[in-house]
Write a protein that holds these residues in place. Structure first.
Motif, PDB file in Angstrom:
ATOM      1  N   GLN A   1     -10.829 -23.280 -55.280  1.00  0.00           N
ATOM      2  CA  GLN A   1     -11.022 -23.261 -56.663  1.00  0.00           C
ATOM      3  C   GLN A   1     -11.233 -22.024 -57.112  1.00  0.00           C
ATOM      4  O   GLN A   1     -10.637 -21.689 -58.182  1.00  0.00           O
ATOM      5  CB  GLN A   1     -12.406 -24.235 -56.866  1.00  0.00           C
ATOM      6  CG  GLN A   1     -12.481 -25.650 -56.406  1.00  0.00           C
ATOM      7  CD  GLN A   1     -11.635 -26.325 -57.421  1.00  0.00           C
ATOM      8  OE1 GLN A   1     -10.395 -26.892 -57.244  1.00  0.00           O
ATOM      9  NE2 GLN A   1     -11.924 -26.119 -58.957  1.00  0.00           N
ATOM     10  N   PHE A   2     -11.793 -21.031 -56.538  1.00  0.00           N
ATOM     11  CA  PHE A   2     -12.341 -19.776 -57.071  1.00  0.00           C
ATOM     12  C   PHE A   2     -10.930 -18.970 -57.025  1.00  0.00           C
ATOM     13  O   PHE A   2     -10.679 -17.915 -57.827  1.00  0.00           O
ATOM     14  CB  PHE A   2     -13.221 -18.759 -56.267  1.00  0.00           C
ATOM     15  CG  PHE A   2     -14.630 -19.221 -56.319  1.00  0.00           C
ATOM     16  CD1 PHE A   2     -15.017 -19.177 -57.738  1.00  0.00           C
ATOM     17  CD2 PHE A   2     -15.534 -19.848 -55.595  1.00  0.00           C
ATOM     18  CE1 PHE A   2     -16.401 -19.385 -58.144  1.00  0.00           C
ATOM     19  CE2 PHE A   2     -16.777 -20.038 -55.888  1.00  0.00           C
ATOM     20  CZ  PHE A   2     -17.231 -19.882 -57.288  1.00  0.00           C
ATOM     21  N   SER A   3      -9.868 -19.395 -56.472  1.00  0.00           N
ATOM     22  CA  SER A   3      -8.624 -18.628 -56.337  1.00  0.00           C
ATOM     23  C   SER A   3      -7.982 -18.646 -57.884  1.00  0.00           C
ATOM     24  O   SER A   3      -7.262 -17.549 -58.058  1.00  0.00           O
ATOM     25  CB  SER A   3      -7.730 -19.069 -55.575  1.00  0.00           C
ATOM     26  OG  SER A   3      -7.100 -20.519 -55.705  1.00  0.00           O
ATOM     27  N   GLU A   4      -8.445 -19.536 -58.639  1.00  0.00           N
ATOM     28  CA  GLU A   4      -7.956 -19.406 -60.052  1.00  0.00           C
ATOM     29  C   GLU A   4      -8.424 -18.342 -60.982  1.00  0.00           C
ATOM     30  O   GLU A   4      -8.018 -18.063 -61.837  1.00  0.00           O
ATOM     31  CB  GLU A   4      -8.505 -20.972 -60.906  1.00  0.00           C
ATOM     32  CG  GLU A   4      -7.662 -22.210 -59.956  1.00  0.00           C
ATOM     33  CD  GLU A   4      -8.346 -23.397 -60.542  1.00  0.00           C
ATOM     34  OE1 GLU A   4      -8.931 -23.291 -61.489  1.00  0.00           O
ATOM     35  OE2 GLU A   4      -8.023 -24.404 -60.115  1.00  0.00           O
ATOM     36  N   GLU A   5      -9.464 -17.666 -60.353  1.00  0.00           N
ATOM     37  CA  GLU A   5     -10.124 -16.601 -60.875  1.00  0.00           C
ATOM     38  C   GLU A   5      -9.801 -15.328 -60.131  1.00  0.00           C
ATOM     39  O   GLU A   5     -10.680 -14.314 -60.402  1.00  0.00           O
ATOM     40  CB  GLU A   5     -11.769 -16.926 -61.044  1.00  0.00           C
ATOM     41  CG  GLU A   5     -12.020 -17.905 -61.894  1.00  0.00           C
ATOM     42  CD  GLU A   5     -13.381 -17.852 -62.300  1.00  0.00           C
ATOM     43  OE1 GLU A   5     -14.293 -17.143 -63.036  1.00  0.00           O
ATOM     44  OE2 GLU A   5     -14.029 -18.887 -61.713  1.00  0.00           O
ATOM     45  N   ASN A   6      -8.862 -15.419 -59.371  1.00  0.00           N
ATOM     46  CA  ASN A   6      -8.825 -14.141 -58.474  1.00  0.00           C
ATOM     47  C   ASN A   6      -9.731 -13.594 -57.527  1.00  0.00           C
ATOM     48  O   ASN A   6     -10.007 -12.814 -57.166  1.00  0.00           O
ATOM     49  CB  ASN A   6      -8.193 -12.911 -59.272  1.00  0.00           C
ATOM     50  CG  ASN A   6      -7.564 -11.839 -58.479  1.00  0.00           C
ATOM     51  OD1 ASN A   6      -6.788 -12.071 -58.029  1.00  0.00           O
ATOM     52  ND2 ASN A   6      -7.911 -10.580 -58.967  1.00  0.00           N
ATOM     53  N   ILE A   7     -10.500 -14.836 -57.139  1.00  0.00           N
ATOM     54  CA  ILE A   7     -11.682 -14.493 -56.040  1.00  0.00           C
ATOM     55  C   ILE A   7     -11.357 -15.382 -55.049  1.00  0.00           C
ATOM     56  O   ILE A   7     -10.962 -16.503 -54.953  1.00  0.00           O
ATOM     57  CB  ILE A   7     -13.054 -14.953 -56.656  1.00  0.00           C
ATOM     58  CG1 ILE A   7     -13.548 -14.300 -58.009  1.00  0.00           C
ATOM     59  CG2 ILE A   7     -14.142 -14.950 -55.514  1.00  0.00           C
ATOM     60  CD1 ILE A   7     -14.593 -14.794 -58.729  1.00  0.00           C
ATOM     61  N   THR A   8     -11.129 -14.730 -53.792  1.00  0.00           N
ATOM     62  CA  THR A   8     -10.861 -15.600 -52.389  1.00  0.00           C
ATOM     63  C   THR A   8     -12.145 -15.506 -51.869  1.00  0.00           C
ATOM     64  O   THR A   8     -13.199 -14.640 -51.873  1.00  0.00           O
ATOM     65  CB  THR A   8      -9.845 -14.491 -51.548  1.00  0.00           C
ATOM     66  OG1 THR A   8     -10.510 -13.458 -51.291  1.00  0.00           O
ATOM     67  CG2 THR A   8      -8.616 -14.154 -52.376  1.00  0.00           C
ATOM     68  N   VAL A   9     -12.370 -16.615 -51.022  1.00  0.00           N
ATOM     69  CA  VAL A   9     -13.405 -16.847 -50.035  1.00  0.00           C
ATOM     70  C   VAL A   9     -13.219 -17.348 -48.708  1.00  0.00           C
ATOM     71  O   VAL A   9     -12.274 -18.513 -48.984  1.00  0.00           O
ATOM     72  CB  VAL A   9     -14.359 -17.989 -50.705  1.00  0.00           C
ATOM     73  CG1 VAL A   9     -15.670 -18.006 -50.115  1.00  0.00           C
ATOM     74  CG2 VAL A   9     -14.933 -17.796 -52.263  1.00  0.00           C
ATOM     75  N   ASN A  10     -13.188 -16.712 -47.877  1.00  0.00           N
ATOM     76  CA  ASN A  10     -13.049 -16.980 -46.472  1.00  0.00           C
ATOM     77  C   ASN A  10     -14.241 -16.729 -45.307  1.00  0.00           C
ATOM     78  O   ASN A  10     -15.309 -16.402 -45.754  1.00  0.00           O
ATOM     79  CB  ASN A  10     -11.805 -16.176 -45.722  1.00  0.00           C
ATOM     80  CG  ASN A  10     -10.642 -16.292 -46.786  1.00  0.00           C
ATOM     81  OD1 ASN A  10      -9.989 -17.619 -46.609  1.00  0.00           O
ATOM     82  ND2 ASN A  10     -10.164 -15.462 -47.564  1.00  0.00           N
ATOM     83  N   CYS A  11     -14.015 -17.234 -44.342  1.00  0.00           N
ATOM     84  CA  CYS A  11     -15.137 -17.015 -43.058  1.00  0.00           C
ATOM     85  C   CYS A  11     -14.632 -16.933 -41.808  1.00  0.00           C
ATOM     86  O   CYS A  11     -13.473 -17.239 -41.533  1.00  0.00           O
ATOM     87  CB  CYS A  11     -16.127 -18.295 -43.231  1.00  0.00           C
ATOM     88  SG  CYS A  11     -15.582 -19.878 -42.369  1.00  0.00           S
ATOM     89  N   ILE A  12     -15.441 -16.247 -41.149  1.00  0.00           N
ATOM     90  CA  ILE A  12     -14.938 -15.844 -39.739  1.00  0.00           C
ATOM     91  C   ILE A  12     -16.006 -16.658 -38.849  1.00  0.00           C
ATOM     92  O   ILE A  12     -17.327 -16.749 -39.316  1.00  0.00           O
ATOM     93  CB  ILE A  12     -15.036 -14.275 -39.507  1.00  0.00           C
ATOM     94  CG1 ILE A  12     -16.420 -13.677 -39.569  1.00  0.00           C
ATOM     95  CG2 ILE A  12     -14.043 -13.607 -40.197  1.00  0.00           C
ATOM     96  CD1 ILE A  12     -16.601 -12.315 -39.281  1.00  0.00           C
TER      97      ILE A  12
END
Length: 281
Positions: free
Chosen positions: A178-189
């Motif tokens: 969803q946030f990719s639409e705002e050029n924000i990436t969210v990932n986890c390790i």
């Protein structure tokens, strides 16, 4: 051009400190956050002008909000990256036998600080980061959350920690796209056993060396996500020297697949209708 700016929580030790040193060496400015003010302040002084330290209990929203506000201003109205890394283990055993009782003989409330630090505070961190990422000259940024191998597998000795870390994996998979639409990436390790301050010294001394994942693997995972502008909603397991990207389980049937992949418009309309109805009450 100004230097990129990062916030790293849990930055006074372990993975947070290693990442801080790593990013500074690569030309970043880092706002270090930790509850340990003595070591945090000392380390920031040692690392130099490209760091600041803000004592922060991430489970306290006001303290975390002050961290973000200060970091954004210090960075020249810029915030590129959040490493939501702070974490603690279980502070009370779910299996406790002799629970403390109140005057009515009912068990007193369990200590859920682990959930507040390991899960709630991460959600609030995303909430704050998106606010400032939208203010960047070029809106957007990157978030990498530290989950754990306990976010993929069960850890019977620490069920609260396991619950929080599983929650982070679901959170990333849900909000990342969803946030990719705002050029924000969210990932986890999801690191396996990495020697950090979370591990008691006597346990670390006895832990089999062949099962220790080195800090270099952790930094490799962070670099992978920081260096990619499109990867989002991803979970990567870290074990020994390797990165293993983990996907969510296969859909049980076509109905489940529809619910997971194709029902978005239905739920959007349903919630919009609900909001309209409540607004008219």
């Amino acid at each position: 051009m100004s230097k990129p700016v990062a916030i790293i929580t849990g930055a006074a030790s372990g993975m947070g400190l290693a990442l801080t040193r790593h990013l500074v060496s690569k030309g970043w400015r880092v706002a270090m956050a930790d509850i340990d003010s003595e070591n945090g302040s000392r380390l920031s002084s040692e690392l130099g002008a490209d760091t600041i330290f803000q004592q922060t209990d991430v489970s306290n929203y006001a303290e975390q909000a002050r961290l973000f506000s200060r970091a954004f201003t210090w960075g020249g109205n810029r915030l590129d990256f959040l490493a939501a890394n702070a974490g603690i283990d279980d502070k009370q055993s779910l299996y406790e036998i002799n629970e403390a009782l109140d005057a009515d003989g009912i068990p007193k409330e369990m200590n859920l600080k682990t959930i507040r630090v390991d899960l709630d505070a991460v959600i609030q961190g995303i909430w704050l980061f998106k606010h400032y990422a939208r203010k960047n000259n070029t809106p957007g940024g990157k978030i990498v959350i530290t989950s754990s191998a306990a976010g993929i597998y069960s850890m019977a000795t620490n069920p609260l920690y396991t619950s929080a870390k599983h929650g982070l994996v679901g959170l990333v998979r849900a909000c990342g796209p969803q946030f990719s639409e705002e050029n924000i990436t969210v990932n986890c390790i999801c690191p396996s056993f990495v020697p950090t301050g979370l591990c008691p010294p006597h346990v670390l001394h006895k832990f089999p060396k062949e099962h220790i994942t080195p800090m270099s693997t952790v930094l490799k995972a962070f670099d992978t996500f920081i260096g990619d502008n499109t990867m989002t909603g991803q979970t990567v397991e870290l074990s020994l020297g390797h990165l293993y990207f983990r996907k969510q389980p296969e859909w049980a049937n076509e109905s489940q697949k529809w619910l997971g992949e194709e029902s978005g418009e239905f739920w959007k309309e349903a919630y919009e209708s609900l909001a309209t109805t409540e607004g008219n009450l």
